[in-house]
Design a protein around this motif. Structure first.
Motif, PDB file in Angstrom:
ATOM      1  N   VAL A 104      -3.765   5.933  -9.090  1.00 48.48           N
ATOM      2  CA  VAL A 104      -4.407   6.475  -7.885  1.00 48.48           C
ATOM      3  C   VAL A 104      -5.366   7.580  -8.302  1.00 48.48           C
ATOM      4  CG1 VAL A 104      -4.035   7.661  -5.678  1.00 48.48           C
ATOM      5  CG2 VAL A 104      -2.439   5.878  -6.422  1.00 48.48           C
ATOM      6  N   VAL A 125      -0.242   2.477  -8.089  1.00 53.06           N
ATOM      7  CA  VAL A 125       0.076   1.550  -7.011  1.00 53.06           C
ATOM      8  C   VAL A 125      -0.224   0.127  -7.473  1.00 53.06           C
ATOM      9  CG1 VAL A 125      -2.227   1.899  -5.943  1.00 53.06           C
ATOM     10  CG2 VAL A 125      -0.352   0.981  -4.568  1.00 53.06           C
ATOM     11  N   TYR A 166       0.811  -1.224   0.000  1.00 47.07           N
ATOM     12  CA  TYR A 166       0.000   0.000   0.000  1.00 47.07           C
ATOM     13  C   TYR A 166       0.846   1.277   0.000  1.00 47.07           C
ATOM     14  CZ  TYR A 166      -3.686  -3.231   1.570  1.00 47.07           C
ATOM     15  OH  TYR A 166      -4.581  -4.266   1.691  1.00 47.07           O
ATOM     16  N   LEU A 199       0.088   4.127  -2.496  1.00 50.34           N
ATOM     17  CA  LEU A 199      -1.225   4.751  -2.276  1.00 50.34           C
ATOM     18  C   LEU A 199      -1.120   5.768  -1.139  1.00 50.34           C
ATOM     19  CD1 LEU A 199      -4.284   4.980  -2.749  1.00 50.34           C
ATOM     20  CD2 LEU A 199      -4.599   2.999  -1.251  1.00 50.34           C
ATOM     21  N   SER A 223      -7.970   6.788  -3.857  1.00 54.46           N
ATOM     22  CA  SER A 223      -8.488   5.426  -3.983  1.00 54.46           C
ATOM     23  C   SER A 223      -7.829   4.723  -5.156  1.00 54.46           C
ATOM     24  CB  SER A 223     -10.007   5.440  -4.173  1.00 54.46           C
ATOM     25  OG  SER A 223     -10.336   5.446  -5.547  1.00 54.46           O
ATOM     26  N   THR A 224      -8.065   3.419  -5.224  1.00 53.74           N
ATOM     27  CA  THR A 224      -7.525   2.622  -6.337  1.00 53.74           C
ATOM     28  C   THR A 224      -8.474   2.609  -7.525  1.00 53.74           C
ATOM     29  OG1 THR A 224      -8.414   0.690  -5.194  1.00 53.74           O
ATOM     30  CG2 THR A 224      -6.057   1.120  -4.940  1.00 53.74           C
TER      31      THR A 224
END
Ligand code: MN
Ligand code: MN
Length: 358
Positions: free
Chosen positions: A198, A189, A149, A152, A246-247
């Motif tokens: 991202v 990410v 992570y 991110l 967020s992804t």
């Protein structure tokens, strides 16, 4: 220190998203004058930072969410008592901590009986408030135990730092948000062999803070917000600068029941006309205990009012209380958040909540 919350490893290396705090934190013990906004925020910030320091070693896989909340509350209360406890609204608690995990970005807080724990694979947003003289420090960070992570979290930290760097008197807010988005969305990410660009979440963002009022009414976007014309600019004031990444999804939605509430400041107790005696009693209790600060179900457990949850619901449905259900993107996605409370004006910028950790 808080033995009841279990044993913990003193190895910090696995905690990601924040740095270990090594230096002592200076708690401001002298209670500031009512009118002193800056000193009030400085004091609340010194408590916020010390609470974070206390919390760090407990942030391990296996800790119950409700225990994270209790550690924050007990430590805030302890530190606040060093000043002038008789002046506190809710023992120095600015608002109950948000402990939103994975796809949830904000406003998740456990019920008293919740037995869920933090998992090794989780990414958690820890967002809590401290208060002095009604002035609230609103600051948040993200932690996890897996390096997957990292990018991110870096993207969001960089985005929030950009917002802090660029905020200033007369800066147009639309342009400010656009610059945050550009920084955030320059990252990608890779999580479990899948690469995501991202994205900046658009329906969450920063806000101004007023005395006793956490959300002062001005929304600070983390994107190019076309509803704001060139004359919507920053003025002197206190702001929560926060961004969420967020992804994938750029919008969160409300998921599940709210455990977070606050009194709608437009209501006064004398104007409230409620149908049931116990609803009235509960409202009165809430207003006396929390004023317009946010609170959670757990804080009303000893209210002595049977079935208080139904009255709480009624008050929220009538708009007398604001409620804040959890805000999440789609399951399977991941979110991160960083936030600081900032004052701008009088030729200065103060980032109260900034510490060694984030
Ligand atoms: Mn916050
Ligand atoms: Mn905030």
């Amino acid at each position: 220190m808080y033995k009841q919350f279990g044993n913990y490893s003193t190895n910090y290396s696995e905690l990601r998203g924040i740095n270990k705090i090594n230096n002592p934190i200076e708690i401001i013990k002298e209670y500031p004058d009512d009118y002193d906004v800056i000193k009030s925020l400085e004091q609340a910030a010194s408590i916020h930072k010390e609470v974070r320091k206390t919390l760090q070693p407990y942030l391990r896989p296996g800790i119950k969410f409700v225990d994270i909340a209790k550690i924050i509350e007990l430590r805030t209360e302890e530190l606040y008592k060093m000043t002038q406890p008789n002046k506190s609204i809710n023992k120095g608690i600015g608002f109950p901590v948000g402990l939103s995990v994975n796809e949830c970005a904000a406003h998740w807080h456990p019920l008293k009986e919740d037995s869920n724990t933090l998992k090794k694979d989780d990414i958690i947003k820890i967002d809590f408030g401290t208060e002095s003289n009604g002035w609230i420090i609103d600051s948040a960070f993200t932690v996890c135990f897996d390096q997957k992570y990292d990018n991110l979290m870096k993207a969001v930290q960089d985005a929030t730092d950009t917002g802090i760097k660029n905020i200033g008197i007369d800066v147009p807010i639309r342009e400010w948000g656009k610059q945050i988005q550009e920084v955030m969305e320059s990252y990608e990410v890779t999580i479990d062999n899948k690469t995501y660009p991202v994205k900046s979440i658009q329906n969450l963002g920063g806000h101004n803070i007023m005395k006793g009022i956490i959300h002062g009414g001005l929304f600070l976007p983390s994107f190019d917000y076309s509803a704001y014309g060139p004359n919507v600019r920053f003025r002197e004031g206190v702001y929560a600068v926060e961004t969420f990444g967020s992804t994938g999804d750029i919008l969160t939605r409300e998921v599940g029941e709210s455990t977070l509430f606050r009194v709608n400041p437009n209501y006064r107790i004398s104007t409230v006309n409620l149908p049931m005696e116990n609803t009235k009693k509960l409202y009165k209790k809430i207003y006396q205990q929390f004023d317009t600060l946010p609170f959670t179900d757990r804080y009303l457990d000893n209210s002595g009012i049977p079935g208080y949850k139904s009255h709480l619901k009624l008050l929220a449905n009538k708009g007398i209380l604001f409620s804040y259900p959890p805000l999440c993107v789609s399951p399977g996605q991941f979110t991160a958040q960083y936030e600081h409370t900032v004052y701008i004006g009088d030729g200065k910028k103060i980032v109260f909540s900034k510490g060694e950790d984030y």
